[in-house]
Design an enzyme around this catalytic site. Structure first.
Site, PDB file in Angstrom:
ATOM      1  N   LYS A 133       4.958   5.206   1.232  1.00 57.88           N
ATOM      2  CA  LYS A 133       5.730   5.190   2.474  1.00 57.88           C
ATOM      3  C   LYS A 133       7.183   5.590   2.258  1.00 57.88           C
ATOM      4  O   LYS A 133       7.865   6.007   3.192  1.00 57.88           O
ATOM      5  CB  LYS A 133       5.695   3.787   3.099  1.00 57.88           C
ATOM      6  CG  LYS A 133       4.296   3.236   3.359  1.00 57.88           C
ATOM      7  CD  LYS A 133       3.591   3.977   4.465  1.00 57.88           C
ATOM      8  CE  LYS A 133       2.244   3.356   4.804  1.00 57.88           C
ATOM      9  NZ  LYS A 133       1.474   4.181   5.755  1.00 57.88           N
ATOM     10  N   HIS A 181      -3.873   4.550  15.483  1.00 59.85           N
ATOM     11  CA  HIS A 181      -5.140   4.979  14.891  1.00 59.85           C
ATOM     12  C   HIS A 181      -6.362   4.307  15.518  1.00 59.85           C
ATOM     13  O   HIS A 181      -7.493   4.703  15.254  1.00 59.85           O
ATOM     14  CB  HIS A 181      -5.147   4.830  13.374  1.00 59.85           C
ATOM     15  CG  HIS A 181      -4.543   3.567  12.842  1.00 59.85           C
ATOM     16  ND1 HIS A 181      -4.972   2.311  13.211  1.00 59.85           N
ATOM     17  CD2 HIS A 181      -3.550   3.376  11.933  1.00 59.85           C
ATOM     18  CE1 HIS A 181      -4.278   1.397  12.564  1.00 59.85           C
ATOM     19  NE2 HIS A 181      -3.392   2.007  11.787  1.00 59.85           N
ATOM     20  N   LYS A 234       2.971  14.684   6.971  1.00 56.68           N
ATOM     21  CA  LYS A 234       3.256  13.938   5.747  1.00 56.68           C
ATOM     22  C   LYS A 234       2.281  14.310   4.630  1.00 56.68           C
ATOM     23  O   LYS A 234       2.626  14.278   3.448  1.00 56.68           O
ATOM     24  CB  LYS A 234       3.176  12.437   6.032  1.00 56.68           C
ATOM     25  CG  LYS A 234       3.597  11.577   4.848  1.00 56.68           C
ATOM     26  CD  LYS A 234       3.587  10.107   5.182  1.00 56.68           C
ATOM     27  CE  LYS A 234       4.044   9.285   3.977  1.00 56.68           C
ATOM     28  NZ  LYS A 234       4.020   7.841   4.267  1.00 56.68           N
ATOM     29  N   ILE A 269      -4.094   8.692   4.964  1.00 55.62           N
ATOM     30  CA  ILE A 269      -4.049   9.762   3.964  1.00 55.62           C
ATOM     31  C   ILE A 269      -2.960   9.514   2.918  1.00 55.62           C
ATOM     32  O   ILE A 269      -3.016  10.049   1.812  1.00 55.62           O
ATOM     33  CB  ILE A 269      -3.880  11.150   4.618  1.00 55.62           C
ATOM     34  CG1 ILE A 269      -4.320  12.246   3.639  1.00 55.62           C
ATOM     35  CG2 ILE A 269      -2.448  11.375   5.116  1.00 55.62           C
ATOM     36  CD1 ILE A 269      -4.647  13.567   4.270  1.00 55.62           C
TER      37      ILE A 269
END
Length: 485
Positions: free
Chosen positions: A373, A200, A104, A229
């Site tokens: 997003k 994460h 991404k 990020i």
């Protein structure tokens, strides 16, 4: 690959000589140990991870207002503080939800700059301005690592040292049998869906196991600033860094979580609570069903986690070696392409806050939470609502209101390629409050959108907004075609 004794899984109640488990014994020992521990904890969990009557609002002295922090003048030693900092970006995600292949982080978001470009420009600007060495570390996944490493070659001559390490690779588990879906270590073809990166929260173990954590500590680094990020608001903030570095030595802060005021769009976001005399992250998945509406309330839980985190490297090392970083397990159900129901066990990086000493929340402006997003988010950051300076996006001074417009683009705009094809140029949105677009809609050059604009093309219809059009508090529906002649 290391062979691992099969005895360590007997405690889980499986017949471990059964075929589906054999491949696991070839995974590197550290990855396997991580999966084994997570899976073992999953089997032991009984009931909710929190008792609702023990949840309390965090004390005011543990949630520091950003305005007060910013009111403190920056000392001359800010460069020394920067030299103790490492920027870590969570770079494990693919761009598939936006119709893109590969990581991404390589999607272009502004003036042909990708998420990764903007991050490098930000840190390079810091390093040049203050004559310091703030390195960038990317936590990749097996999905993004190879492509990311190829792209990093283009930054060779930039003034920023870039390191990478990989998240763990864990097997997805059949929801019914609780056996791994994978039959071997293959990652391609029929095996592509058998593995996943475990959230994460895996950053602590993976960072430690990579050897990079010790390397950075040896180089004099003390803190990491961690963020997603795709959050374009997550830049290094000198005031928060100074606040972190100037805490009393006997109360040295090991963890800061940036939170911001919740709006109705953020009702599902994790929030900070006081629990057993510790700050703790409460996620919606942990909330008993009877209390979900209460959790979503903007009046009771007024802040949410931006996932911008400042964490002590020495504390990560200590807690990992002591095995005391007890993060709640997130059980993420998935259905694979063939219809098989699986679960993947994950953890969240912010959930470890309860293990760190003198942890704090900092209530930051909304501008530090600017995630991209969807294509609706992309339209906002590509527009004249924001100006770009040294890799950082800031709200245009020409915008009269500090809040961002609410933008909702329909399914025709979901993929980035389709989105770009529908705009000859990005509209002027400085005076926009709300935009909803549904159906087959295109925008000509130099369109201006103001107030509330709703554009709906019904099935089979198409609406072409003509070049130079000014739409202010308008509803456009039906069929409007602009034909070349």
């Amino acid at each position: 690959m290391l062979l691992i004794s099969i005895n360590i899984l007997y405690a889980h109640g499986f017949v471990l000589t059964s075929e589906p488990w054999h491949f696991l014994f070839q995974i590197s020992k550290k990855d396997f140990e991580g999966f084994k521990n997570l899976f073992h904890r999953f089997l032991q969990v009984k009931g909710p991870s929190v008792k609702w009557d023990k949840i309390h609002k965090p004390p005011e002295d543990l949630i520091h207002p950003y305005d007060k922090i910013k009111a403190q003048a920056l000392p001359d030693s800010v460069a020394a503080s920067l030299n103790k900092l490492v920027v870590v970006k969570l770079n494990g995600g693919l761009g598939t939800s936006m119709g893109c292949k590969g990581p991404k982080s390589v999607i272009s978001v502004r003036n042909e700059n990708t998420f990764l470009d903007l991050t490098v420009h930000q840190i390079e600007h810091l390093n040049k301005t203050f004559n310091v060495d703030v390195p960038l570390v990317l936590m990749n996944s097996f999905n993004t690592d190879e492509d990311t490493k190829k792209i990093l070659q283009k930054y060779t001559h930039h003034r920023v040292h870039i390191h990478t390490f990989n998240q763990s690779r864990y097997p997805r588990i059949n929801k019914e049998s609780l056996l791994p879906v994978a039959k071997d270590l293959g990652m391609h073809g029929d095996h592509a869906d058998a593995w996943y990166p475990p959230g994460h929260g895996d950053i602590y173990a993976s960072f430690y196991n990579s050897g990079l954590l010790d390397q950075l500590i040896a180089a004099g680094k003390e803190y990491i600033f961690v963020s997603n990020i795709d959050n374009l608001g997550a830049t290094v903030d000198l005031f928060i860094l100074n606040h972190l570095m100037t805490q009393p030595k006997d109360k040295r802060c090991e963890f800061i979580m940036e939170v911001t005021d919740k709006t109705r769009a953020d009702v599902k976001g994790g929030t900070l609570i006081q629990y057993d005399d510790k700050l703790r992250l409460l996620e919606i998945a942990q909330v008993p069903k009877a209390h979900v509406d209460e959790f979503k309330s903007v009046t009771k839980f007024k802040i949410f986690n931006t996932n911008n985190l400042w964490i002590s490297l020495a504390a990560i090392k200590r807690l990992h070696e002591q095995n005391t970083m007890d993060m709640e397990i997130i059980v993420n159900p998935k259905t694979l392409d063939g219809g098989l129901n699986v679960i993947q066990l994950e953890t969240a990086v912010g959930a470890a806050i309860k293990a760190f000493d003198n942890a704090l929340g900092v209530n930051v402006p909304r501008s530090r939470f600017l995630p991209v997003k969807t294509s609706s988010d992309l339209l906002l950051v590509m527009s004249n609502l924001y100006s770009l300076d040294a890799g950082s996006l800031t709200m245009s001074k020409k915008r009269e209101f500090p809040s961002t417009p609410h933008v909702k683009l329909g399914s025709s705009f979901t993929k980035v390629h389709d989105f770009l094809m529908r705009f000859e140029s990005i509209p002027d949105m400085l005076e926009l409050d709300h935009l909803t677009v549904s159906g087959d809609v295109t925008f000509g050059k130099n369109v201006s959108l103001k107030g509330t604009v709703i554009i709906i093309a019904n099935h089979g219809d198409r609406i072409d907004i003509p070049a130079g059009a000014v739409l202010e508090n308008k509803i456009v529906s039906g069929n409007l075609r602009i034909l070349d002649h």
